[in-house]
Design a protein around this motif. Structure first.
Motif, PDB file in Angstrom:
ATOM      1  N   TYR A   1       0.849  -1.197   0.000  1.00 57.97           N
ATOM      2  CA  TYR A   1       0.000   0.000   0.000  1.00 57.97           C
ATOM      3  C   TYR A   1       0.882   1.244   0.000  1.00 57.97           C
ATOM      4  O   TYR A   1       1.852   1.335   0.758  1.00 57.97           O
ATOM      5  CB  TYR A   1      -0.906  -0.002   1.229  1.00 57.97           C
ATOM      6  CG  TYR A   1      -1.655   1.293   1.414  1.00 57.97           C
ATOM      7  CD1 TYR A   1      -2.745   1.603   0.605  1.00 57.97           C
ATOM      8  CD2 TYR A   1      -1.265   2.225   2.368  1.00 57.97           C
ATOM      9  CE1 TYR A   1      -3.432   2.799   0.760  1.00 57.97           C
ATOM     10  CE2 TYR A   1      -1.951   3.422   2.533  1.00 57.97           C
ATOM     11  CZ  TYR A   1      -3.023   3.707   1.720  1.00 57.97           C
ATOM     12  OH  TYR A   1      -3.695   4.897   1.874  1.00 57.97           O
TER      13      TYR A   1
ATOM     14  N   ARG B   1      -7.781   2.852   4.254  1.00 54.57           N
ATOM     15  CA  ARG B   1      -6.605   3.651   4.617  1.00 54.57           C
ATOM     16  C   ARG B   1      -6.568   4.950   3.809  1.00 54.57           C
ATOM     17  O   ARG B   1      -6.290   6.021   4.351  1.00 54.57           O
ATOM     18  CB  ARG B   1      -5.313   2.858   4.400  1.00 54.57           C
ATOM     19  CG  ARG B   1      -5.090   1.758   5.411  1.00 54.57           C
ATOM     20  CD  ARG B   1      -3.915   0.843   5.026  1.00 54.57           C
ATOM     21  NE  ARG B   1      -3.853  -0.290   5.914  1.00 54.57           N
ATOM     22  CZ  ARG B   1      -3.119  -0.345   7.031  1.00 54.57           C
ATOM     23  NH1 ARG B   1      -2.356   0.681   7.360  1.00 54.57           N
ATOM     24  NH2 ARG B   1      -3.137  -1.408   7.798  1.00 54.57           N
TER      25      ARG B   1
ATOM     26  N   ASP C   1       0.538   5.310   0.453  1.00 50.98           N
ATOM     27  CA  ASP C   1      -0.357   6.398   0.827  1.00 50.98           C
ATOM     28  C   ASP C   1      -0.093   7.648   0.001  1.00 50.98           C
ATOM     29  O   ASP C   1      -0.895   8.579   0.016  1.00 50.98           O
ATOM     30  CB  ASP C   1      -0.246   6.734   2.314  1.00 50.98           C
ATOM     31  CG  ASP C   1      -1.377   7.649   2.742  1.00 50.98           C
ATOM     32  OD1 ASP C   1      -2.534   7.361   2.366  1.00 50.98           O
ATOM     33  OD2 ASP C   1      -1.113   8.662   3.403  1.00 50.98           O
TER      34      ASP C   1
ATOM     35  N   ASP D   1      -9.094  -2.850   2.784  1.00 52.23           N
ATOM     36  CA  ASP D   1      -8.242  -2.230   3.796  1.00 52.23           C
ATOM     37  C   ASP D   1      -7.462  -1.071   3.183  1.00 52.23           C
ATOM     38  O   ASP D   1      -7.361   0.004   3.789  1.00 52.23           O
ATOM     39  CB  ASP D   1      -7.279  -3.261   4.408  1.00 52.23           C
ATOM     40  CG  ASP D   1      -6.557  -2.693   5.614  1.00 52.23           C
ATOM     41  OD1 ASP D   1      -7.113  -2.762   6.725  1.00 52.23           O
ATOM     42  OD2 ASP D   1      -5.442  -2.153   5.439  1.00 52.23           O
ATOM     43  N   CYS D   2      -6.940  -1.254   1.972  1.00 52.50           N
ATOM     44  CA  CYS D   2      -6.219  -0.171   1.289  1.00 52.50           C
ATOM     45  C   CYS D   2      -7.143   1.017   1.023  1.00 52.50           C
ATOM     46  O   CYS D   2      -6.755   2.173   1.230  1.00 52.50           O
ATOM     47  CB  CYS D   2      -5.626  -0.678  -0.024  1.00 52.50           C
ATOM     48  SG  CYS D   2      -4.269  -1.853   0.153  1.00 52.50           S
TER      49      CYS D   2
ATOM     50  N   ASN E   1      -9.265   7.280   5.121  1.00 50.23           N
ATOM     51  CA  ASN E   1      -8.875   7.805   6.435  1.00 50.23           C
ATOM     52  C   ASN E   1      -7.780   8.851   6.338  1.00 50.23           C
ATOM     53  O   ASN E   1      -7.649   9.692   7.231  1.00 50.23           O
ATOM     54  CB  ASN E   1      -8.438   6.673   7.367  1.00 50.23           C
ATOM     55  CG  ASN E   1      -9.600   5.783   7.774  1.00 50.23           C
ATOM     56  OD1 ASN E   1     -10.759   6.193   7.720  1.00 50.23           O
ATOM     57  ND2 ASN E   1      -9.289   4.556   8.159  1.00 50.23           N
ATOM     58  N   ASN E   2      -6.987   8.778   5.268  1.00 52.68           N
ATOM     59  CA  ASN E   2      -5.912   9.755   5.079  1.00 52.68           C
ATOM     60  C   ASN E   2      -6.324  10.903   4.161  1.00 52.68           C
ATOM     61  O   ASN E   2      -5.484  11.686   3.728  1.00 52.68           O
ATOM     62  CB  ASN E   2      -4.656   9.057   4.556  1.00 52.68           C
ATOM     63  CG  ASN E   2      -4.043   8.156   5.612  1.00 52.68           C
ATOM     64  OD1 ASN E   2      -4.051   8.477   6.799  1.00 52.68           O
ATOM     65  ND2 ASN E   2      -3.519   7.018   5.204  1.00 52.68           N
TER      66      ASN E   2
END
Length: 174
Positions: free
Chosen positions: A76, A123, A78, A119-120, A126-127
């Motif tokens: 992953y 994430r 970000d 999940d990725c 959330n970011n």
């Protein structure tokens, strides 16, 4: 399809070798995909996948069973500046991405790939990212249906050639 007995977490350093073995196993078994003798550097990168975590904004994620067996893995990013692909993807802003999704052949059909992908996506949300970018090849077409069901759309502007290998871009708007 019961993925509740699996959790996704960052791989620990003592798990990197096992994850690398899984990556090599999965990618070397893809029908028509270049073999180790044809792309030795690529397979070296897979075998040493833990090294990728030294890049900024980069996590090696694994899906593990309650018994702590590794069922699958994905890298992953970000921030796309660390993504490391050809083409224009590394210049995308407000975007996350993932690469090198691998599921243990003995664990296929249990939703492990979807669990890792979601999940990725979580994430990225959330970011505060606005999109998730991925790439695939003709040899991974079986995964394309899964990506499209999740909401990824083909993005030809992200396509590129890696040597003689056509690589196709996909984008999910968040």
């Amino acid at each position: 399809m019961n993925t509740s007995k699996y959790i996704v977490r960052k791989a620990r350093e003592d798990e990197f070798e096992k994850v690398g073995e899984l990556m090599v196993q999965v990618y070397s078994q893809l029908e028509g995909f270049p073999k180790q003798t044809e792309q030795p550097e690529y397979y070296k990168m897979l075998a040493n996948i833990g090294e990728i975590t030294t890049k900024p904004y980069t996590d090696l994620l694994i899906a593990v069973s309650q018994e702590n067996n590794i069922a699958g893995a994905v890298v992953y990013f970000d921030d796309m500046s660390s993504y490391g692909s050809g083409g224009t993807a590394t210049q995308e802003k407000n975007a996350s991405g993932f690469r090198l999704l691998a599921v243990d052949p003995d664990e296929r059909g249990k939703g492990i790939g979807k669990l890792l992908i979601h999940d990725c996506i979580d994430r990225a949300k959330n970011n505060g990212q606005k999109q998730v970018i991925i790439h695939s090849t003709d040899f991974m077409k079986i995964a394309w249906k899964m990506y499209e069901k999740i909401g990824f759309k083909r993005s030809e502007d992200l396509d590129f050639m890696q040597g003689n290998l056509q690589v196709y871009g996909f984008r999910l708007k968040l």
